[in-house]
Motif scaffolding. Structure first.
Motif, PDB file in Angstrom:
ATOM      1  N   SER A 133      16.691   2.952  19.632  1.00  0.00           N
ATOM      2  CA  SER A 133      16.400   2.614  18.754  1.00  0.00           C
ATOM      3  C   SER A 133      16.691   3.083  17.475  1.00  0.00           C
ATOM      4  CB  SER A 133      14.461   2.724  18.777  1.00  0.00           C
ATOM      5  OG  SER A 133      13.798   1.861  17.702  1.00  0.00           O
ATOM      6  N   SER A 134      16.610   2.179  16.268  1.00  0.00           N
ATOM      7  CA  SER A 134      17.057   2.889  14.882  1.00  0.00           C
ATOM      8  C   SER A 134      15.906   2.803  13.992  1.00  0.00           C
ATOM      9  CB  SER A 134      18.224   2.061  14.439  1.00  0.00           C
ATOM     10  OG  SER A 134      19.429   2.015  15.466  1.00  0.00           O
ATOM     11  N   ASP A 135      15.640   4.063  13.136  1.00  0.00           N
ATOM     12  CA  ASP A 135      14.787   4.156  12.104  1.00  0.00           C
ATOM     13  C   ASP A 135      15.583   3.729  10.925  1.00  0.00           C
ATOM     14  OD1 ASP A 135      12.405   4.812  13.408  1.00  0.00           O
ATOM     15  OD2 ASP A 135      12.387   6.595  13.044  1.00  0.00           O
ATOM     16  N   TYR A 136      14.895   3.095   9.875  1.00  0.00           N
ATOM     17  CA  TYR A 136      15.133   2.796   8.487  1.00  0.00           C
ATOM     18  C   TYR A 136      14.496   3.248   7.527  1.00  0.00           C
ATOM     19  CZ  TYR A 136      18.078  -0.680  11.161  1.00  0.00           C
ATOM     20  OH  TYR A 136      18.747  -1.381  12.210  1.00  0.00           O
ATOM     21  N   VAL A 137      15.043   3.459   6.463  1.00  0.00           N
ATOM     22  CA  VAL A 137      14.408   3.754   5.095  1.00  0.00           C
ATOM     23  C   VAL A 137      14.329   2.456   4.553  1.00  0.00           C
ATOM     24  CG1 VAL A 137      14.327   4.590   2.780  1.00  0.00           C
ATOM     25  CG2 VAL A 137      15.416   6.074   4.507  1.00  0.00           C
ATOM     26  N   ALA A 138      12.825   1.850   4.177  1.00  0.00           N
ATOM     27  CA  ALA A 138      12.726   0.635   3.597  1.00  0.00           C
ATOM     28  C   ALA A 138      11.590   0.433   2.538  1.00  0.00           C
ATOM     29  CB  ALA A 138      11.963  -0.358   4.775  1.00  0.00           C
ATOM     30  N   CYS A 139      11.884  -0.533   1.630  1.00  0.00           N
ATOM     31  CA  CYS A 139      11.092  -1.179   0.592  1.00  0.00           C
ATOM     32  C   CYS A 139      11.097  -2.361   0.329  1.00  0.00           C
ATOM     33  CB  CYS A 139      11.689  -0.182  -0.882  1.00  0.00           C
ATOM     34  SG  CYS A 139      13.256  -0.867  -1.368  1.00  0.00           S
ATOM     35  N   LEU A 140      10.123  -2.841  -0.157  1.00  0.00           N
ATOM     36  CA  LEU A 140      10.162  -4.342  -0.734  1.00  0.00           C
ATOM     37  C   LEU A 140      11.461  -4.530  -1.561  1.00  0.00           C
ATOM     38  CD1 LEU A 140       6.483  -5.105  -1.177  1.00  0.00           C
ATOM     39  CD2 LEU A 140       7.815  -5.404   0.840  1.00  0.00           C
ATOM     40  N   LYS A 141      12.109  -5.809  -1.234  1.00  0.00           N
ATOM     41  CA  LYS A 141      13.272  -6.043  -2.325  1.00  0.00           C
ATOM     42  C   LYS A 141      12.964  -5.925  -3.573  1.00  0.00           C
ATOM     43  CE  LYS A 141      15.880  -8.723   1.364  1.00  0.00           C
ATOM     44  NZ  LYS A 141      16.533  -9.960   1.926  1.00  0.00           N
ATOM     45  N   ARG A 198       0.862  -1.297   0.198  1.00  0.00           N
ATOM     46  CA  ARG A 198       0.082   0.043   0.054  1.00  0.00           C
ATOM     47  C   ARG A 198       0.911   1.021  -0.151  1.00  0.00           C
ATOM     48  NH1 ARG A 198      -5.436  -0.738   1.525  1.00  0.00           N
ATOM     49  NH2 ARG A 198      -5.772  -3.140   1.956  1.00  0.00           N
ATOM     50  N   THR A 199       2.244   1.122   0.255  1.00  0.00           N
ATOM     51  CA  THR A 199       2.915   2.236   0.069  1.00  0.00           C
ATOM     52  C   THR A 199       4.389   1.928  -0.632  1.00  0.00           C
ATOM     53  OG1 THR A 199       4.146   3.856   1.444  1.00  0.00           O
ATOM     54  CG2 THR A 199       4.230   1.850   2.341  1.00  0.00           C
ATOM     55  N   ASP A 200       5.069   2.670  -1.329  1.00  0.00           N
ATOM     56  CA  ASP A 200       6.243   2.263  -1.837  1.00  0.00           C
ATOM     57  C   ASP A 200       7.675   2.390  -1.007  1.00  0.00           C
ATOM     58  OD1 ASP A 200       5.171   2.096  -4.658  1.00  0.00           O
ATOM     59  OD2 ASP A 200       5.194   4.365  -4.584  1.00  0.00           O
ATOM     60  N   LEU A 201       7.514   3.235  -0.009  1.00  0.00           N
ATOM     61  CA  LEU A 201       8.878   3.477   0.888  1.00  0.00           C
ATOM     62  C   LEU A 201       8.240   3.737   2.283  1.00  0.00           C
ATOM     63  CD1 LEU A 201      10.564   5.855  -1.358  1.00  0.00           C
ATOM     64  CD2 LEU A 201      11.558   3.703  -0.326  1.00  0.00           C
ATOM     65  N   ALA A 202       8.930   3.216   3.327  1.00  0.00           N
ATOM     66  CA  ALA A 202       8.600   3.496   4.648  1.00  0.00           C
ATOM     67  C   ALA A 202       9.564   3.810   5.585  1.00  0.00           C
ATOM     68  CB  ALA A 202       8.146   2.010   5.208  1.00  0.00           C
ATOM     69  N   ILE A 203       9.411   4.621   6.495  1.00  0.00           N
ATOM     70  CA  ILE A 203      10.732   4.661   7.538  1.00  0.00           C
ATOM     71  C   ILE A 203      10.102   4.278   8.779  1.00  0.00           C
ATOM     72  CG2 ILE A 203      11.635   6.759   8.781  1.00  0.00           C
ATOM     73  CD1 ILE A 203      11.344   8.514   5.948  1.00  0.00           C
ATOM     74  N   LEU A 204      10.606   3.373   9.407  1.00  0.00           N
ATOM     75  CA  LEU A 204      10.261   2.707  10.606  1.00  0.00           C
ATOM     76  C   LEU A 204      11.263   2.109  11.103  1.00  0.00           C
ATOM     77  CD1 LEU A 204       8.289  -0.513   9.706  1.00  0.00           C
ATOM     78  CD2 LEU A 204       9.784   0.699   8.167  1.00  0.00           C
ATOM     79  N   PRO A 205      11.453   1.487  12.403  1.00  0.00           N
ATOM     80  CA  PRO A 205      12.321   0.833  13.003  1.00  0.00           C
ATOM     81  C   PRO A 205      11.844  -0.781  12.779  1.00  0.00           C
ATOM     82  CG  PRO A 205      10.656   1.284  14.611  1.00  0.00           C
ATOM     83  CD  PRO A 205      10.225   1.904  13.431  1.00  0.00           C
ATOM     84  N   GLY A 206      12.961  -1.528  13.245  1.00  0.00           N
ATOM     85  CA  GLY A 206      12.915  -3.237  13.529  1.00  0.00           C
ATOM     86  C   GLY A 206      12.505  -3.911  12.190  1.00  0.00           C
ATOM     87  N   VAL A 207      13.065  -3.559  10.914  1.00  0.00           N
ATOM     88  CA  VAL A 207      12.829  -4.240   9.730  1.00  0.00           C
ATOM     89  C   VAL A 207      14.320  -4.708   9.061  1.00  0.00           C
ATOM     90  CG1 VAL A 207      10.612  -3.274   9.319  1.00  0.00           C
ATOM     91  CG2 VAL A 207      12.724  -1.981   8.585  1.00  0.00           C
TER      92      VAL A 207
END
Length: 298
Positions: free
Chosen positions: A260-268, A137-146
């Motif tokens: 805690s660390s935040d990450y920029v994330a997308c599906l591989k 539902r989203t292209d990119l995310a900013i969140l922890p723990g991934v």
């Protein structure tokens, strides 16, 4: 015709509304309704449960939506391949973040470098952001723990340190620091279930054998800060979130380091899209700059 119908269905499922889907597609609401209805009638299926207030995907709709998200992504990748000899001058990216404090700086830099890319942004707690990403539902995310998730490509963005906040008239307001043990049986304002802040803070207190009295659970950091400022109890938030407010006092932990660390994330499967690679490049630049500034501090 099928492409048009699938595109209309995907937009309604993505937006949760026929009117918002029509706006996103640049069509009228009746046109979108006709396309979705034609798709349902063509295959004899029901894709949405409709009510006056909202539309909800049926089981069949959920299955189709997972596929239409991949279809939409593939369409975008094809468009980027066909235009890869030109500048990244147009396109759309949807982003979801678990807080604005880190995310907005990345968004501002990205738009300064790529002003014609349209960004749509949603906010929510960590559980919501993760679900949005995994459900496409989203292209990119900013969140922890991934960082170790098998489906997700993640890049470190920022490391947070937790602090304690109390009202300006709280007995601890004149102090600079506090021990974890002092929180035992004290009134606490907590984030809701699914919040990373709540999870990390609870783990640290449990490890120290500390059990505060939770008097209120709230669904946003802004609401938590307001409740603390009103004197309802202490709370634990990330230092960056507390730095700009005069409504409360900020105390550091004397005997604990809660991070805690935040990450920029997308599906591989999405990591090679030009627009996503461009966003990662901007995020990496900002992360390196912030890390250099942090290391320069005494």
């Amino acid at each position: 015709m099928l492409h048009t119908q699938i595109r209309a269905f995907d937009a309604v499922a993505q937006e949760g509304s026929f009117s918002r889907a029509a706006e996103a597609l640049g069509l009228t609401q009746p046109a979108v309704t006709i396309q979705v209805k034609a798709l349902e009638e063509r295959y004899g299926v029901k894709l949405f449960e409709r009510s006056r207030r909202a539309v909800k995907l049926t089981e069949m709709g959920e299955r189709l939506f997972r596929m239409s998200r991949r279809y939409s992504s593939l369409e975008e990748q094809m468009r980027e391949i066909l235009t890869e000899s030109s500048e990244l001058e147009s396109g759309q990216l949807s982003l979801t973040a678990d807080g604005p404090h880190i995310a907005m700086g990345v968004f501002a830099r990205f738009l300064a470098r790529h002003p014609n890319i349209e960004l749509s942004v949603a906010m929510g707690n960590t559980r919501f952001v993760r679900e949005q990403l995994l459900e496409r539902r989203t292209d990119l995310a900013i969140l922890p723990g991934v960082e170790r998730h098998p489906q997700i490509h993640a890049m470190p963005l920022w490391k947070h340190t937790a602090v304690l906040i109390v009202a300006n008239d709280h007995p601890w307001a004149s102090r600079e620091s506090v021990r974890l043990a002092e929180l035992n049986d004290q009134p606490m304002v907590s984030r809701e279930e699914g919040s990373n802040t709540r999870r990390v803070a609870a783990a640290a207190m449990a490890k120290a054998g500390v059990r505060p009295r939770t008097v209120l659970e709230l669904g946003s950091r802004e609401a938590v800060c307001e409740a603390v400022g009103a004197g309802l109890g202490f709370s634990i938030v990330w230092e960056l979130e507390a730095s700009a407010s005069t409504r409360f006092r900020t105390l550091h932990f004397r005997d604990a380091k809660i991070t805690s660390s935040d990450y920029v994330a997308c599906l591989k499967s999405e990591r090679l899209r030009r627009s996503i690679k461009a966003f990662y490049a901007v995020a990496a630049s900002l992360s390196n700059q912030r890390e250099a500034a942090r290391r320069s501090l005494p």
